[in-house]
Design a protein around this motif. Structure first.
Motif, short mmCIF file in Angstrom:
data_model
loop_
_atom_site.label_atom_id
_atom_site.label_comp_id
_atom_site.label_asym_id
_atom_site.label_seq_id
_atom_site.Cartn_x
_atom_site.Cartn_y
_atom_site.Cartn_z
N TYR A 107 1.02 -1.75 0.15
CA TYR A 107 0.25 -0.50 -0.23
C TYR A 107 0.80 1.37 0.28
O TYR A 107 1.91 0.90 0.71
CB TYR A 107 -1.20 -0.30 1.12
CG TYR A 107 -2.29 -0.84 0.85
CD1 TYR A 107 -3.25 -0.17 1.54
CD2 TYR A 107 -2.28 -1.95 1.16
CE1 TYR A 107 -3.86 -1.34 1.60
CE2 TYR A 107 -2.58 -3.18 1.08
CZ TYR A 107 -4.50 -2.38 1.07
OH TYR A 107 -5.76 -3.48 1.67
N ILE A 108 0.68 2.44 -0.93
CA ILE A 108 1.36 3.57 -0.89
C ILE A 108 -0.04 4.17 -0.45
O ILE A 108 -1.11 4.55 -1.21
CB ILE A 108 1.86 3.66 -2.41
CG1 ILE A 108 2.44 2.88 -2.88
CG2 ILE A 108 2.83 5.20 -2.05
CD1 ILE A 108 2.94 2.93 -4.12
N SER A 109 0.32 5.03 0.74
CA SER A 109 0.19 6.07 1.34
C SER A 109 0.23 7.32 1.43
O SER A 109 1.92 7.18 1.31
CB SER A 109 -0.59 5.89 2.26
OG SER A 109 -0.05 5.79 3.63
N ASP A 110 0.02 8.67 1.82
CA ASP A 110 0.30 9.99 2.57
C ASP A 110 -0.09 10.27 3.80
O ASP A 110 -0.66 10.41 3.53
CB ASP A 110 -0.39 10.97 1.31
CG ASP A 110 0.68 12.25 2.37
OD1 ASP A 110 1.13 12.25 2.99
OD2 ASP A 110 -0.03 13.89 1.63
N ILE A 111 1.51 10.34 4.95
CA ILE A 111 1.01 10.15 6.04
C ILE A 111 1.85 11.72 6.49
O ILE A 111 1.78 11.87 7.56
CB ILE A 111 1.68 9.08 6.74
CG1 ILE A 111 3.23 8.82 7.06
CG2 ILE A 111 0.90 7.64 6.98
CD1 ILE A 111 3.92 8.06 7.72
N SER A 112 1.88 12.35 5.43
CA SER A 112 2.81 13.82 6.36
C SER A 112 1.63 14.75 7.29
O SER A 112 0.19 14.45 7.41
CB SER A 112 3.32 14.75 4.97
OG SER A 112 1.23 14.79 3.96
N GLY A 113 2.06 15.51 7.71
CA GLY A 113 1.38 16.11 8.80
C GLY A 113 0.42 15.60 9.77
O GLY A 113 -0.41 16.29 10.65
#
Length: 167
Positions: A24-30
């Motif tokens: 899975y590729i995700s954005d966890i920024s922030g």
């Protein structure tokens, strides 16, 4: 990062990709430090490897891999983290659970057993995919059901004939 370090990082990512069929590729920024720590802890407990990656390095590792990632490299922009798992729905469940308290992680895409899923709108479907163990359990249950009915019918028939013989 030197050219040699990049080359080593690409080799490591390529080896990780070769060792799994579920990414899975995700954005966890922030996410703040506490939430990120909780996410990492939840992943660890579920047997999921979570790693923040550089998009260009991951794209090159995907290119070098024997797997066909289709359009998955197109989601590699901004901040990216990969979830590597042995259970197809585990990362989806964790992401979905964390989304109850926050708007992150955002699912960019996933690669599951040669199938490519693009976009956050796929999260619900991915979280409800049945694992191999769940499917095997259902299959065994279905196979056992007719046999159990036959055994039950024979036992009832046999019990009924014993009662007749006792009279």
């Amino acid at each position: 990062m030197t050219r040699e370090e990049k080359s080593i990082a690409i080799e490591n990512l390529t080896a990780q990709l070769a060792g799994t069929n579920i990414i899975y590729i995700s954005d966890i920024s922030g996410l703040n430090a506490e939430t990120t720590s909780n996410l990492r802890r939840a992943c660890f407990k579920a047997g999921i490897k979570l790693e923040v990656v550089k998009n260009t390095l991951l794209a090159k590792a995907m290119e070098a891999s024997s797997n066909d990632y289709g359009d998955l490299p197109t989601v590699l922009s901004g901040n990216s983290a990969i979830f590597i798992s042995d259970v197809a729905n585990a990362p989806g469940k964790i992401i979905k659970d964390f989304r109850k308290k926050s708007d992150k992680p955002v699912l960019k895409g996933a690669y599951i057993n040669s199938e490519v899923y693009i976009g956050d709108n796929q999260l619900e479907a991915l979280a409800t995919i049945k694992s191999k163990e769940e499917l095997l359990g259902e299959l065994i249950g279905l196979l056992q059901s007719p046999a159990q009915r036959i055994i039950s019918a024979l036992q009832n028939k046999f019990a009924g004939s014993e009662e007749e013989g006792a009279e």
